[in-house]
Design a protein around this motif. Structure first.
Motif, PDB file in Angstrom:
ATOM      1  N   LYS A 183      -6.857   9.382  -1.312  1.00  0.00           N
ATOM      2  CA  LYS A 183      -5.870   9.261  -2.387  1.00  0.00           C
ATOM      3  C   LYS A 183      -5.255   7.860  -2.435  1.00  0.00           C
ATOM      4  O   LYS A 183      -5.052   7.286  -3.513  1.00  0.00           O
ATOM      5  CB  LYS A 183      -4.773  10.312  -2.169  1.00  0.00           C
ATOM      6  N   ALA A 184      -4.952   7.302  -1.248  1.00  0.00           N
ATOM      7  CA  ALA A 184      -4.226   6.033  -1.180  1.00  0.00           C
ATOM      8  C   ALA A 184      -5.085   4.822  -1.537  1.00  0.00           C
ATOM      9  O   ALA A 184      -4.614   3.896  -2.211  1.00  0.00           O
ATOM     10  CB  ALA A 184      -3.630   5.848   0.214  1.00  0.00           C
ATOM     11  N   VAL A 185      -6.354   4.809  -1.092  1.00  0.00           N
ATOM     12  CA  VAL A 185      -7.190   3.615  -1.300  1.00  0.00           C
ATOM     13  C   VAL A 185      -7.392   3.297  -2.787  1.00  0.00           C
ATOM     14  O   VAL A 185      -7.161   2.151  -3.212  1.00  0.00           O
ATOM     15  CB  VAL A 185      -8.547   3.746  -0.566  1.00  0.00           C
ATOM     16  N   PRO A 186      -7.801   4.254  -3.654  1.00  0.00           N
ATOM     17  CA  PRO A 186      -7.973   3.925  -5.079  1.00  0.00           C
ATOM     18  C   PRO A 186      -6.668   3.453  -5.737  1.00  0.00           C
ATOM     19  O   PRO A 186      -6.681   2.538  -6.563  1.00  0.00           O
ATOM     20  CB  PRO A 186      -8.446   5.246  -5.692  1.00  0.00           C
ATOM     21  N   PHE A 208     -13.031   3.703   1.041  1.00  0.00           N
ATOM     22  CA  PHE A 208     -12.741   3.227   2.393  1.00  0.00           C
ATOM     23  C   PHE A 208     -14.010   2.693   3.066  1.00  0.00           C
ATOM     24  O   PHE A 208     -13.960   1.692   3.792  1.00  0.00           O
ATOM     25  CB  PHE A 208     -12.124   4.343   3.245  1.00  0.00           C
ATOM     26  N   HIS A 209     -15.148   3.326   2.826  1.00  0.00           N
ATOM     27  CA  HIS A 209     -16.385   2.896   3.489  1.00  0.00           C
ATOM     28  C   HIS A 209     -16.787   1.483   3.067  1.00  0.00           C
ATOM     29  O   HIS A 209     -17.522   0.809   3.796  1.00  0.00           O
ATOM     30  CB  HIS A 209     -17.517   3.871   3.175  1.00  0.00           C
ATOM     31  N   LYS A 267      -3.149   0.038   7.610  1.00  0.00           N
ATOM     32  CA  LYS A 267      -3.476  -0.413   8.972  1.00  0.00           C
ATOM     33  C   LYS A 267      -4.940  -0.143   9.315  1.00  0.00           C
ATOM     34  O   LYS A 267      -5.643  -1.021   9.807  1.00  0.00           O
ATOM     35  CB  LYS A 267      -2.565   0.284   9.991  1.00  0.00           C
ATOM     36  N   ILE A 268      -5.432   1.066   9.019  1.00  0.00           N
ATOM     37  CA  ILE A 268      -6.826   1.376   9.377  1.00  0.00           C
ATOM     38  C   ILE A 268      -7.812   0.647   8.461  1.00  0.00           C
ATOM     39  O   ILE A 268      -8.942   0.366   8.858  1.00  0.00           O
ATOM     40  CB  ILE A 268      -7.109   2.897   9.363  1.00  0.00           C
ATOM     41  N   SER A 269      -7.382   0.322   7.232  1.00  0.00           N
ATOM     42  CA  SER A 269      -8.236  -0.460   6.330  1.00  0.00           C
ATOM     43  C   SER A 269      -8.435  -1.866   6.883  1.00  0.00           C
ATOM     44  O   SER A 269      -9.557  -2.390   6.902  1.00  0.00           O
ATOM     45  CB  SER A 269      -7.616  -0.524   4.928  1.00  0.00           C
ATOM     46  N   MET A 270      -7.344  -2.471   7.337  1.00  0.00           N
ATOM     47  CA  MET A 270      -7.434  -3.797   7.963  1.00  0.00           C
ATOM     48  C   MET A 270      -8.319  -3.729   9.210  1.00  0.00           C
ATOM     49  O   MET A 270      -9.146  -4.615   9.449  1.00  0.00           O
ATOM     50  CB  MET A 270      -6.040  -4.301   8.334  1.00  0.00           C
ATOM     51  N   PHE A 271      -8.138  -2.655   9.978  1.00  0.00           N
ATOM     52  CA  PHE A 271      -8.908  -2.501  11.214  1.00  0.00           C
ATOM     53  C   PHE A 271     -10.404  -2.377  10.904  1.00  0.00           C
ATOM     54  O   PHE A 271     -11.242  -2.967  11.597  1.00  0.00           O
ATOM     55  CB  PHE A 271      -8.426  -1.256  11.967  1.00  0.00           C
ATOM     56  N   SER A 272     -10.747  -1.657   9.843  1.00  0.00           N
ATOM     57  CA  SER A 272     -12.149  -1.494   9.465  1.00  0.00           C
ATOM     58  C   SER A 272     -12.755  -2.810   8.981  1.00  0.00           C
ATOM     59  O   SER A 272     -13.889  -3.146   9.309  1.00  0.00           O
ATOM     60  CB  SER A 272     -12.288  -0.421   8.379  1.00  0.00           C
ATOM     61  N   VAL A 273     -11.991  -3.571   8.192  1.00  0.00           N
ATOM     62  CA  VAL A 273     -12.473  -4.873   7.711  1.00  0.00           C
ATOM     63  C   VAL A 273     -12.709  -5.824   8.884  1.00  0.00           C
ATOM     64  O   VAL A 273     -13.668  -6.610   8.887  1.00  0.00           O
ATOM     65  CB  VAL A 273     -11.466  -5.485   6.714  1.00  0.00           C
ATOM     66  N   CYS A 275       0.853  -1.198   0.000  1.00  0.00           N
ATOM     67  CA  CYS A 275       0.000   0.000   0.000  1.00  0.00           C
ATOM     68  C   CYS A 275       0.887   1.247   0.000  1.00  0.00           C
ATOM     69  O   CYS A 275       1.905   1.284   0.720  1.00  0.00           O
ATOM     70  CB  CYS A 275      -0.904  -0.006   1.232  1.00  0.00           C
ATOM     71  N   PRO A 276       0.520   2.282  -0.755  1.00  0.00           N
ATOM     72  CA  PRO A 276       1.324   3.526  -0.795  1.00  0.00           C
ATOM     73  C   PRO A 276       1.425   4.224   0.555  1.00  0.00           C
ATOM     74  O   PRO A 276       2.325   5.032   0.759  1.00  0.00           O
ATOM     75  CB  PRO A 276       0.566   4.410  -1.795  1.00  0.00           C
TER      76      PRO A 276
END
Length: 380
Positions: free
Chosen positions: A309-312, A326-327, A232-238, A225-226
């Motif tokens: 910016k990072a997620v796409p 992200f949502h 980290k927060i993406s994993m936490f949200s999943v 990931c860039p």
């Protein structure tokens, strides 16, 4: 405060004239100026030394008119002392009815924060456009007027792109703001009837909720990931289903670890203001890292613009073709839980939904996937 006395007085002005005014003692409340006042200028004058018959007659007529006004004002002051409870209540209703409903609506909106404030502001702009810039008093708020506003929203153009109509769900969101205002105004006795309960609703259109499969999630997290904090927060949200706004404001005081039970997050959802006590997995807990000061943010240095910016860019690097924001990680959490067999009531509670109906859309998504799977096998 004792009852006021209205006295007719004179004040010297230009050209040998005397301006006539009323002097109130103690002061009386001025509705227009919204303050106490002692004077009311009558826009009448008399000549100090009348030069001819015309000026003498003008003095007599203007003094007579001024005295009539004084007597009427004194009568109004006296009448307030003898109004019945019903009459006073009716006067209060009339007074409130002359207040601005639009100003009241704006004051409610100004109390909101963040994205919710932006939505309220857009809703208010559309309401003012519907009114064509004119004010609206409480006494003029009717069921017909609000339903006309409903019809307006269903064909209104977006503020950002005037070539596009508002989506039905956006129109619903704006309409709900006026409904909230109506409910509060009725509760505060600013409206004589419960208009909110009498108006038609805008039905929600079921929106597309993009989510990722478990296989896609594994592919994504195996892709560099860039931005490591975004990863980290993406994993936490999943792993938890928590919204970005709640992750961003999460402090260490809201993280509690109970021996032989595990980790809990005790927080108040920003969107619904609902207090939540949410258990999280050991895997999610490990993502938090070393504990710091109670008031410190868990994910310090987080910025929404970096996430957007990072997620796409990350999704593109992974080769996943879906449109993922992200949502969508929250949607992914819900669909993975239901796919794994967690009952919808529990998933609803874990997501912090006020009603299980909100969660049912995820069950429908899973059902459609089951139907697709069933149709893949054919003996023809």
């Amino acid at each position: 405060m004792s009852k006021s006395i209205a006295t007719l007085r004179k004040k010297a002005i230009s050209k040998g004239r005397m301006s006539l005014y009323l002097d109130f003692y103690p002061p009386i409340w001025d509705q227009d100026a919204n303050c106490f006042t002692r004077r009311e200028f009558l826009k009448l004058y008399v000549y100090q030394k009348p030069a001819d018959q015309y000026q003498k007659m003008a003095n007599i007529e203007n003094m007579h008119t001024a005295e009539l006004i004084r007597a009427r004002r004194q009568n109004e002051i006296n009448k307030m002392e003898i109004y019945s409870a019903f009459e006073r209540e009716q006067l209060k209703i009339q007074e409130v009815g002359r207040e601005s409903f639009v100003d009241y609506y704006k004051r409610l909106g100004q109390k909101k924060e963040g994205n919710n404030l932006s939505i309220w502001n857009c809703a208010i702009v559309h309401f003012e456009a519907f009114l064509k810039g004119e004010d609206l008093l409480f006494q003029d708020v009717t069921v017909t007027l609000i339903e006309d506003f409903r019809d307006y929203l269903l064909i209104a153009r977006s503020l950002r792109n005037t070539q596009k109509k508002l989506s039905r769900n956006t129109a619903l969101s704006y309409y709900n703001k006026i409904k909230t205002t109506l409910k509060r105004a009725y509760r505060e006795d600013k409206l004589k009837s419960d208009i909110n309960s009498k108006i038609s609703c805008i039905k929600e259109m079921e929106s597309q909720r993009n989510f990722m499969t478990l296989e896609e999630i594994k592919i994504l997290f195996a892709t560099p990931c860039p931005d490591l904090l975004v990863r980290k927060i993406s994993m936490f949200s999943v792993l938890t289903g928590i919204r970005y706004v709640d992750i961003a404001k999460l402090t260490w005081s809201e993280i509690q670890y109970i021996e032989n039970d595990g980790c809990y997050i005790i927080f108040r959802q920003k969107k619904t203001q609902g207090a939540e006590s949410m258990p999280i997995s050991e895997e999610a807990f490990e993502l938090l890292g070393r504990r710091k000061g109670e008031k410190e943010l868990v994910f310090k240095g987080l910025r929404k613009c970096d996430v957007d910016k990072a997620v796409p860019a990350w999704i593109k690097l992974s080769g996943i073709k879906k449109h993922i924001t992200f949502h969508c990680f929250r949607h992914t959490y819900a669909t993975l839980q239901i796919t794994a067999g967690t009952d919808i009531f529990t998933v609803s509670k874990m997501l912090g939904h006020r009603s299980v109906k909100t969660t049912q859309v995820y069950a429908k998504v899973i059902d459609s996937k089951k139907r697709e799977a069933a149709n893949r096998i054919s003996l023809e």
